[in-house]
Design an enzyme around this catalytic site. Structure first.
Site, PDB file in Angstrom:
ATOM      1  NE  ARG A 233      -2.363   0.794   3.693  1.00 47.51           N
ATOM      2  CZ  ARG A 233      -3.101   1.223   4.699  1.00 47.51           C
ATOM      3  NH1 ARG A 233      -4.414   1.228   4.598  1.00 47.51           N
ATOM      4  NH2 ARG A 233      -2.551   1.621   5.813  1.00 47.51           N
TER       5      ARG A 233
ATOM      6  CB  THR B 118      -1.837   7.318  -2.974  1.00 49.18           C
ATOM      7  OG1 THR B 118      -1.276   5.995  -3.110  1.00 49.18           O
ATOM      8  CG2 THR B 118      -0.911   8.332  -3.616  1.00 49.18           C
TER       9      THR B 118
ATOM     10  CG  ASP C 261       2.801  -2.466   9.238  1.00 48.54           C
ATOM     11  OD1 ASP C 261       2.920  -3.660   8.895  1.00 48.54           O
ATOM     12  OD2 ASP C 261       2.946  -1.515   8.452  1.00 48.54           O
TER      13      ASP C 261
ATOM     14  CG  ASP D  93       6.480  -3.083   9.902  1.00 51.95           C
ATOM     15  OD1 ASP D  93       7.114  -3.623   8.968  1.00 51.95           O
ATOM     16  OD2 ASP D  93       6.235  -1.866   9.948  1.00 51.95           O
TER      17      ASP D  93
HETATM   18  C1  PRP Z   1      -1.089  -4.298   4.667  1.00 54.59           C
HETATM   19  C2  PRP Z   1      -1.983  -5.505   4.817  1.00 54.59           C
HETATM   20  C3  PRP Z   1      -2.859  -5.427   3.608  1.00 54.59           C
HETATM   21  C4  PRP Z   1      -3.009  -3.947   3.406  1.00 54.59           C
HETATM   22  C5  PRP Z   1      -4.349  -3.516   3.912  1.00 54.59           C
HETATM   23  O1  PRP Z   1      -0.079  -4.536   3.771  1.00 54.59           O
HETATM   24  O2  PRP Z   1      -1.284  -6.698   4.924  1.00 54.59           O
HETATM   25  O3  PRP Z   1      -2.316  -6.055   2.470  1.00 54.59           O
HETATM   26  O4  PRP Z   1      -1.980  -3.297   4.174  1.00 54.59           O
HETATM   27  O5  PRP Z   1      -4.584  -2.190   3.598  1.00 54.59           O
HETATM   28  P1  PRP Z   1      -5.703  -1.762   2.552  1.00 54.59           P
HETATM   29  O6  PRP Z   1      -6.911  -2.569   2.857  1.00 54.59           O
HETATM   30  O7  PRP Z   1      -5.893  -0.292   2.838  1.00 54.59           O
HETATM   31  O8  PRP Z   1      -5.171  -1.985   1.172  1.00 54.59           O
HETATM   32  P2  PRP Z   1       1.123  -3.490   3.550  1.00 54.59           P
HETATM   33  O9  PRP Z   1       0.840  -2.573   2.416  1.00 54.59           O
HETATM   34  O10 PRP Z   1       1.455  -2.840   4.863  1.00 54.59           O
HETATM   35  O11 PRP Z   1       2.305  -4.413   3.066  1.00 54.59           O
HETATM   36  P3  PRP Z   1       3.083  -5.569   3.842  1.00 54.59           P
HETATM   37  O12 PRP Z   1       2.115  -6.702   4.063  1.00 54.59           O
HETATM   38  O13 PRP Z   1       4.148  -5.919   2.869  1.00 54.59           O
HETATM   39  O14 PRP Z   1       3.618  -5.006   5.127  1.00 54.59           O
HETATM   40  N1  URA Z   2      -2.217  -2.516   7.245  1.00 56.17           N
HETATM   41  C1  URA Z   2      -1.859  -2.951   8.475  1.00 56.17           C
HETATM   42  O1  URA Z   2      -0.927  -3.765   8.615  1.00 56.17           O
HETATM   43  N2  URA Z   2      -2.525  -2.462   9.532  1.00 56.17           N
HETATM   44  C2  URA Z   2      -3.537  -1.598   9.427  1.00 56.17           C
HETATM   45  O2  URA Z   2      -4.119  -1.201  10.451  1.00 56.17           O
HETATM   46  C3  URA Z   2      -3.897  -1.149   8.143  1.00 56.17           C
HETATM   47  C4  URA Z   2      -3.224  -1.637   7.061  1.00 56.17           C
END
Ligand code: PRP
Ligand code: URA
Length: 212
Positions: free
Chosen positions: A107, A111, A203, A206
């Site tokens: 994400r 944006t 997160d 993380d």
């Molecule tokens: C997180 C999560 C989802 C997304 C959710 O991923 O695992 O994929 O955010 O957010 P959304 O519903 O607003 O799209 P992230 O982009 O943090 O990537 P990661 O899993 O690599 O940490």
């Molecule tokens: N992605 C995450 O990992 N946590 C949130 O709360 C939203 C998006």
């Protein structure tokens, strides 16, 4: 919470208890990862409840009989990278013959739009039941884009399984993909100004991988 949302909330006490442990900021990476795997296993058990069965002929040590096995092609499990990987082993523990496809989405922090960076799927997605897994459904942008990608590749039967959702994310999936059943352990209150789920669990990627 608005009751116009179409979502299955899995309220099983074991899942709710483990989710509470995961939410706590004092829960470290090892426990967080283990709890997510355990919850994914329990959720997989619940969401496969209505999977079709067929009869086969077998022979026990005592007699010949007809018995039931899962019908149709092998299930495909599709974790959305990265955080979806944290749910993969739990689901595969329950469905050991499942094929696994990976969809990479992150994400954009400014944006909040999803950016695709990887896709490798099992063959015949059109004939498989696909379970897309991602712990967090925030705006819903990542899951919606991943589901669209699978549909563009021919997928016809998709279920989305998340741990925690915001109402905004549920609404987005309902609107973009009304044919996709959505299972979660909790629909939380809202999104904050940074697009994080409140109260959520922070997160997820993380916390799973210790990259805080
Ligand atoms: C997180 C999560 C989802 C997304 C959710 O991923 O695992 O994929 O955010 O957010 P959304 O519903 O607003 O799209 P992230 O982009 O943090 O990537 P990661 O899993 O690599 O940490
Ligand atoms: N992605 C995450 O990992 N946590 C949130 O709360 C939203 C998006």
């Amino acid at each position: 919470m608005s009751n116009d949302l179409k979502v299955h909330i899995i309220a099983h006490p074991l899942i709710q208890h483990k989710l509470t442990l995961m939410r706590s900021k004092d829960t470290g990476t090892k426990d967080f990862r283990e709890l997510l795997e355990e919850i994914a296993m329990l959720m997989a058990y619940e969401i496969t409840r209505d999977f079709p069965l067929k009869e086969v002929d077998i022979e026990t040590p005592v007699a010949k009989c007809k018995a039931k096995v899962l019908a149709g092609k092998k299930v495909g499990v599709i974790p959305i990278l990265r955080a979806g990987l944290g749910m993969l082993s739990g689901v595969v523990n329950m469905i050991p013959a499942a094929r696994v496809g990976h969809v990479g989405m992150y994400r954009d922090p400014k944006t909040l739009e999803p950016v695709e960076y990887y896709c490798k799927l099992p063959g015949d997605v059109a004939e498989r039941t696909l379970i897309v897994v991602d712990p967090m459904l925030a705006t819903g942008g990542s899951a919606s884009a991943a589901i669209k990608l699978l549909k563009d590749k021919g997928a016809k039967s998709i279920t989305l399984m998340c741990l925690v959702a915001a109402p905004e994310g549920v609404r987005r999936i309902n609107e973009d993909h009304p044919d996709v059943p959505l299972y979660v352990a909790s629909v939380d209150e809202k999104l904050n100004e940074k697009g994080y789920i409140v109260p959520g669990l922070g997160d997820a990627g993380d916390r799973i991988f210790g990259t805080l």
